[in-house]
Design a protein around this motif. Structure first.
Motif, short mmCIF file in Angstrom:
data_model
loop_
_atom_site.label_atom_id
_atom_site.label_comp_id
_atom_site.label_asym_id
_atom_site.label_seq_id
_atom_site.Cartn_x
_atom_site.Cartn_y
_atom_site.Cartn_z
N ALA A 150 -5.45 2.35 4.40
CA ALA A 150 -5.56 1.95 2.99
C ALA A 150 -5.84 0.45 2.88
CB ALA A 150 -4.28 2.32 2.25
N TYR A 165 -2.83 11.18 -1.97
CA TYR A 165 -2.55 11.93 -0.76
C TYR A 165 -1.77 10.98 0.12
CZ TYR A 165 -6.74 9.22 -0.10
OH TYR A 165 -7.64 8.19 -0.13
N VAL A 166 -1.05 11.52 1.09
CA VAL A 166 -0.18 10.66 1.89
C VAL A 166 -0.76 10.47 3.29
CG1 VAL A 166 2.15 10.31 2.77
CG2 VAL A 166 1.82 11.48 0.58
N LEU A 167 -1.00 9.22 3.63
CA LEU A 167 -1.47 8.86 4.97
C LEU A 167 -0.25 8.56 5.84
CD1 LEU A 167 -4.18 6.37 3.73
CD2 LEU A 167 -4.63 8.64 4.69
N VAL A 210 -0.48 -0.47 -4.58
CA VAL A 210 -1.83 0.08 -4.73
C VAL A 210 -2.00 1.30 -3.83
CG1 VAL A 210 -4.29 -0.41 -4.26
CG2 VAL A 210 -2.88 -2.10 -5.44
N SER A 211 -2.67 2.30 -4.38
CA SER A 211 -2.94 3.56 -3.66
C SER A 211 -4.44 3.76 -3.54
CB SER A 211 -2.35 4.71 -4.49
OG SER A 211 -2.77 5.96 -3.96
N ILE A 212 -4.89 4.30 -2.41
CA ILE A 212 -6.32 4.62 -2.31
C ILE A 212 -6.58 6.07 -2.68
CG2 ILE A 212 -6.80 2.79 -0.66
CD1 ILE A 212 -7.11 5.13 1.45
N GLY A 213 -5.56 6.79 -3.13
CA GLY A 213 -5.76 8.17 -3.57
C GLY A 213 -4.46 8.93 -3.50
N GLY A 242 0.26 5.95 7.38
CA GLY A 242 0.63 4.55 7.22
C GLY A 242 -0.35 3.85 6.31
N GLY A 243 -0.04 2.61 5.98
CA GLY A 243 -0.87 1.88 5.03
C GLY A 243 -2.08 1.18 5.65
N LEU A 265 0.86 -1.19 0.00
CA LEU A 265 0.00 0.00 0.00
C LEU A 265 0.89 1.23 0.00
CD1 LEU A 265 -2.92 -0.82 -0.07
CD2 LEU A 265 -1.85 -2.30 1.61
N THR A 266 0.86 1.97 -1.11
CA THR A 266 1.71 3.15 -1.24
C THR A 266 0.93 4.27 -1.93
OG1 THR A 266 2.54 2.51 -3.41
CG2 THR A 266 3.82 1.76 -1.54
N PRO A 267 1.19 5.54 -1.56
CA PRO A 267 0.41 6.63 -2.16
C PRO A 267 0.59 6.74 -3.67
CG PRO A 267 2.03 7.48 -0.56
CD PRO A 267 2.10 6.00 -0.51
N1 ADE Z 1 0.12 4.79 2.50
C1 ADE Z 1 0.22 6.10 2.75
N2 ADE Z 1 -0.61 6.80 1.98
C2 ADE Z 1 -1.29 5.91 1.19
C3 ADE Z 1 -2.28 6.01 0.18
N3 ADE Z 1 -2.77 7.19 -0.19
N4 ADE Z 1 -2.70 4.88 -0.40
C4 ADE Z 1 -2.19 3.68 -0.04
N5 ADE Z 1 -1.27 3.53 0.91
C5 ADE Z 1 -0.80 4.62 1.52
#
Ligand code: ADE
Length: 237
Positions: free
Chosen positions: A148, A140-142, A135-138, A144-145, A91-93
């Motif tokens: 997501a 923007y940066v959270l 995979v990203s859920i959008g 952590g994953g 899970l990555t932005p």
């Molecule tokens: N980890 C940090 N930000 C995320 C995002 N936008 N989607 C998926 N994983 C994330």
């Protein structure tokens, strides 16, 4: 889908998700949801899992040796071989945007492995050598994953037979092929009138063919209305 393994620093974060009715239904129907803590498997001292980035900069990066140890402990194989056998998803932005077609695709997999990052994210070698997807859920940066991963699991678990209680609920919903990828039509319930706001007469008519036709048309119109606001999911700045 029979099994989802979530690798995380915070397994407890999933307690609320796991308690939701549709998730419990899916588990009762045979889905296994497992959580693996990176910290339980770190080969480093004092539970260390991350480190400062080479080249400098803010934040901490999840270490490749730590993720390798956790995957190896859980699956009993060199994790380099895992992506050929199963979907291993970081899970990555900046990853592939999670949308309805991707949810459908993942729901069709027998098993999933989800890797949650923290802080500044993953050492890139984790994604390159142990993962089949990011995979990203959008865009923007959270922090952590975990959130997501819950979003992805929620969307996938809803597709499982029996999860929603009503078999038809997930068929004719927003973005489904039953609605040709358009958002869902608007819903109304009692009271039929509130402060003068009336429910469309057709829905009270009991005329099923006309109701079906009205809903298809509304769904199509909502698709048109929302498309100018839809932003292209380009690369992160
Ligand atoms: N980890 C940090 N930000 C995320 C995002 N936008 N989607 C998926 N994983 C994330």
């Amino acid at each position: 889908m029979t099994r989802i393994d979530v690798f995380t620093l915070f397994p407890d974060a999933f307690a609320w998700f796991q308690a939701q009715r549709h998730v419990r239904n899916a588990v009762a129907g045979g889905l296994e949801l497992g959580y693996v803590s990176y910290r339980d498997h770190t080969p480093l001292n004092a539970g260390q899992v991350d480190d400062t980035p080479f080249g400098g900069g803010a934040g901490m990066v999840l270490r490749v040796d730590v993720v390798e140890a956790a995957l190896h402990a859980h699956y009993g194989v060199d994790p380099v071989g895992l992506p050929a056998q199963r979907r291993v998803i970081a899970l990555t932005p900046g990853g592939r945007i999670l949308d309805e077609p991707l949810v459908q695709e993942l729901a069709g997999e027998p098993e999933l492995t989800l890797l949650c990052g923290r802080y500044e994210g993953f050492d890139e070698r984790i994604i390159e050598h142990f993962c089949s997807d990011s995979v990203s859920i959008g865009r923007y940066v959270l922090a952590g994953g975990e959130l997501a991963a819950m979003v992805l699991c929620d969307a996938v678990v809803r597709k499982m037979p029996g999860a929603l209680g009503h078999e038809e609920s997930a068929v004719e919903e927003s973005f489904s092929s039953a609605l040709e990828g358009a958002p869902e039509y608007p819903h109304y319930t009692r009271p039929a009138e509130h402060r003068g706001w009336r429910v469309p007469d057709v829905l009270l008519s009991g005329h099923h063919a006309r109701i079906r036709e009205w809903r298809r048309e509304q769904s199509r119109l909502m698709g048109e209305r929302s498309s100018p606001r839809r932003v292209d999911s380009g690369p992160l700045p």
